[in-house]
Design an enzyme around this catalytic site. Sequence first.
Site, PDB file in Angstrom:
ATOM      1  N   GLU A 111     -14.110 -38.421 -32.189  1.00 17.46           N
ATOM      2  CA  GLU A 111     -13.455 -38.864 -30.969  1.00 17.46           C
ATOM      3  C   GLU A 111     -12.369 -39.851 -31.375  1.00 17.46           C
ATOM      4  O   GLU A 111     -12.641 -40.833 -32.066  1.00 17.46           O
ATOM      5  CB  GLU A 111     -14.485 -39.613 -30.123  1.00 17.46           C
ATOM      6  CG  GLU A 111     -14.532 -39.230 -28.681  1.00 17.46           C
ATOM      7  CD  GLU A 111     -15.540 -40.082 -27.930  1.00 17.46           C
ATOM      8  OE1 GLU A 111     -15.153 -41.173 -27.492  1.00 17.46           O
ATOM      9  OE2 GLU A 111     -16.701 -39.659 -27.811  1.00 17.46           O
TER      10      GLU A 111
ATOM     11  N   ASP B 172     -14.960 -50.049 -21.373  1.00 18.94           N
ATOM     12  CA  ASP B 172     -15.183 -50.542 -22.728  1.00 18.94           C
ATOM     13  C   ASP B 172     -15.539 -52.020 -22.778  1.00 18.94           C
ATOM     14  O   ASP B 172     -14.972 -52.837 -22.062  1.00 18.94           O
ATOM     15  CB  ASP B 172     -13.950 -50.289 -23.591  1.00 18.94           C
ATOM     16  CG  ASP B 172     -13.828 -48.814 -23.950  1.00 18.94           C
ATOM     17  OD1 ASP B 172     -14.795 -48.271 -24.511  1.00 18.94           O
ATOM     18  OD2 ASP B 172     -12.792 -48.204 -23.628  1.00 18.94           O
TER      19      ASP B 172
END
Lengths: 286, 384
Positions: free
Chosen positions: A73, A84
Amino acid sequence: MSRATAPLSVAWDSADIPVRPAAHGALEQALRAGRDHGRKLLVPYVTGGLAVDGGDWLDNVRAVVDAGADAVEIGIPFSDPVMDGPVIQEASEVALAAGASPATILDDLRRADVGVPLAVMTYYNVAYHMGHERFAASLADSGVSAAILPDLPFEEVGPWATAADAAGVETVLLAAPTAPDERLPMVCARSRGFVYAVGLLGVTGERDALASSALDIARRLVAVTDTPVLVGVGISDAAQAVEVCSVADGVVVGSALVRRLLAGEGPAGAAAFIGSIRSALDASVD
Amino acid sequence: MALADPGPSGRFGDFGGRFVPETLVPACQDLEKAFRAAWGDPEFHSELDRLLHDYAGRPSPLSDCDRLSEELGVRVLLKREDLNHTGSHKINNVLGQALLARRMGKKRLVAETGAGQHGVASATAAALMGMECVVYMGEVDIARQALNVFRMQLLGAEVRPAMSGSRTLKDAINEAMRDWVATVETTHYCLGSVMGPHPYPWMVREFHSVIGTEARAQCDERLGGPPDIVTACVGGGSNAIGIFSGFVDTDADLVGVEPAGGAAVGRGVPGVVHGSKSFLLQDEWGQVSEATSISAGLDYPGVGPEHSHLATIGRARYESVTDAEVVEAFSLLSRTEGIIPALEPAHALAWVSRDRAELAGKTVLINMSGRGDKDVAEMMEILG
Ligand SMILES: Cc1ncc(COP(=O)(O)O)c(C=O)c1O
C-alpha cells in the site's frame, strides 16, 4: 414559522453505484492465489515520498517486497488525514514538506518495477480534485492496481468507482466494527482487491494488544464474503498479525512500519520488521 | 424558494453528502434518523423552545442603529445574537444537539472550536445536562482566545490542543473527527457549524433557523416587511444560514461576508474535506490550504455546502473583507452604538461600511452573531 415534519426515513437510492465487475484485477488475483496456496497475506503500508535520510523512498518499497510482502500500500500524503493517527500524520507532513505530490509519487512508481501489485491509499479530495477519470488513468498508467480512499464510503463511491472500473483500477472498500450486519454484504459485494477490515474503533496507530474487535470484524466478514479479508488499523507486531490471521486472510501493517521509517531505520529496518511478520505468519500455517 | 430538506443523500444541489470514514457512517445514519424523528416531535420542540427562552434568553432583540446609520448613510439593523447566553448564536445549535444526544443516550460530547464560542456553548450545554465534554482547539487559537479557554475549563470541559497543520479550526475539526472515530459508540460529535457530513449541515441550519424566523417577524413589525439586504459573516456559515433562512423566500439580497484570507466561496473550487463537498481553498493537488484571518472563528479554508449551493444558483452572494477593514468596523460599532462586536460579525459590518456608497439609502439587516469580550485582549494589542 415553518417547521415541516420531514419523512421519518428514506431509503438510500444506490442506483448510481455500479455493480462490481466480474473479472478480478491484478491485486485480487494475487491475493486469492496466495490464499489458495495456504499463505497468510501481508500488505505493508509505505508513505510515498518519505525518505528520511535523503535516500530513495522506493527502496523502502523494494525492501518490504523482498521481505515477503504480497502487495504494498502506497500512501499519497494528504493535508488532512482524518483516519490517521500521529505517526502517519507526521510521515505525511514530512513527505509533503519534501515536495511529494500525487504526480511525483506516481511518476516514481511508473519507473519502478517492484514485482507485486500496488494499491495507493489517499483521501478522496486528491482523486476528486484531479478528476476521477484522470486520477484513475494515472494510477493505471503508473502500474498501480488499486485505490483505497478511507473517506469515501459505500454510499458515495459511485462516481469514482465508475471511473476506476473503466480504467481497470480496483477500489478497495473498508468495513468497520460499527457496521450493522446488513451493511457488510453490501460493502463486500462492491469491494475489489480485498475487503479492508478496520480492526478497531479508532484511527491508524500502534496498540499494545490486538483489539477484540479485530477478530470480531474478521469473523463477520469471512462469513459473508469470498473476497480476501485483510485486517488493518492497529496491527503492530508479528504476534498480533498471527493472532488476527487465525480468522482473517491477512493483515495490513502501517504505523508500526512507518514509525521505523521516521526513526531513520531505512530499508534495512523495514525489511527486518516486515520479515519478522512474514516468518511468523508462515510458521503459523505450517 | 425555501431552504430544502437535503434528502437521504444530504445534497444541496451538487454539494454536501457524507464523505466520512466507514466507521462513522452508521453513526451519521443514526443521527439523521434521530434528528428527523425529533424535529417532527412536538415534545422535542417544546423542550428546545423552553431552553431557548428560559435559559438562552431568546428571542434576541432587533436593534436599530441610529448613529451608525447616520454615519454610513445606510439604515442598519442588528439581530442581537450577541445577547444570547454565552455570547453568540452558537448556543441555538448546541442546545438542540445536546438534547438530541441525550435522546440518543450519548453522555459525552466532543466539539471543535475556533474562536472558542462554540466550545463555550458546548461546555455550557454539557454542564447543564450533566454530560462530559471535550473540546479540540488549535494551538494558535488557544493563544489568541485565552479567555474562552478558561471559560470552557470553568464550565467543566477539557480543552485539548490541536497541534498539527495550521493549528487552527481546520485542525481542531480533524482532531474532533479522530476522537469521534474512536468513541462513536458513547460520544456525540457536537459540530459547530453548517458543515461536516450529512445530516449536520441541514440539522445545524434547522437549529439556527430560529434566528431567521424571529428576525423576519421583527422586520415585518419594525419595517413593514423584509429589509433590502440581509448580511452575515461566513466561517462555516451557521449564523448566516440561520438568518438567511428567514428571508430566502423574499426579495431581500442575501450577502455572506468571508475573510479575505479564507474566502472559500470567493476563491475556492469544489472539494471534499471534513465530510462534505463544497467550495474549498486548495492547491493544485487538492491539498487543503491554510486560511489566515484575524478572526479565529472564520479562519477556515472551507464553507458549509449549502452556501456553495446558494452561491451557485445565485440566491446569495459572497463578499470578502480584509483584516484591516474588520478592525475598523470593530471600533466603529463600539464607538457609534455602544456595542462591542465579536471580530466575526465585524466582517459583515466591515462590508457594509466599505460599500456604503453602493448601499446608500438601503436598509441592511446584519446578524450580530456574537459579542466582542473574547476579542478585547487581542484588540488591545492591535489598537494599543
Ligand atoms: C460570534 C461568531 N460568529 C460567527 C462565527 C463563525 O461561524 P459560522 O460561520 O458558522 O456562523 C463564530 C465562530 O466561532 C463566532 O464565534
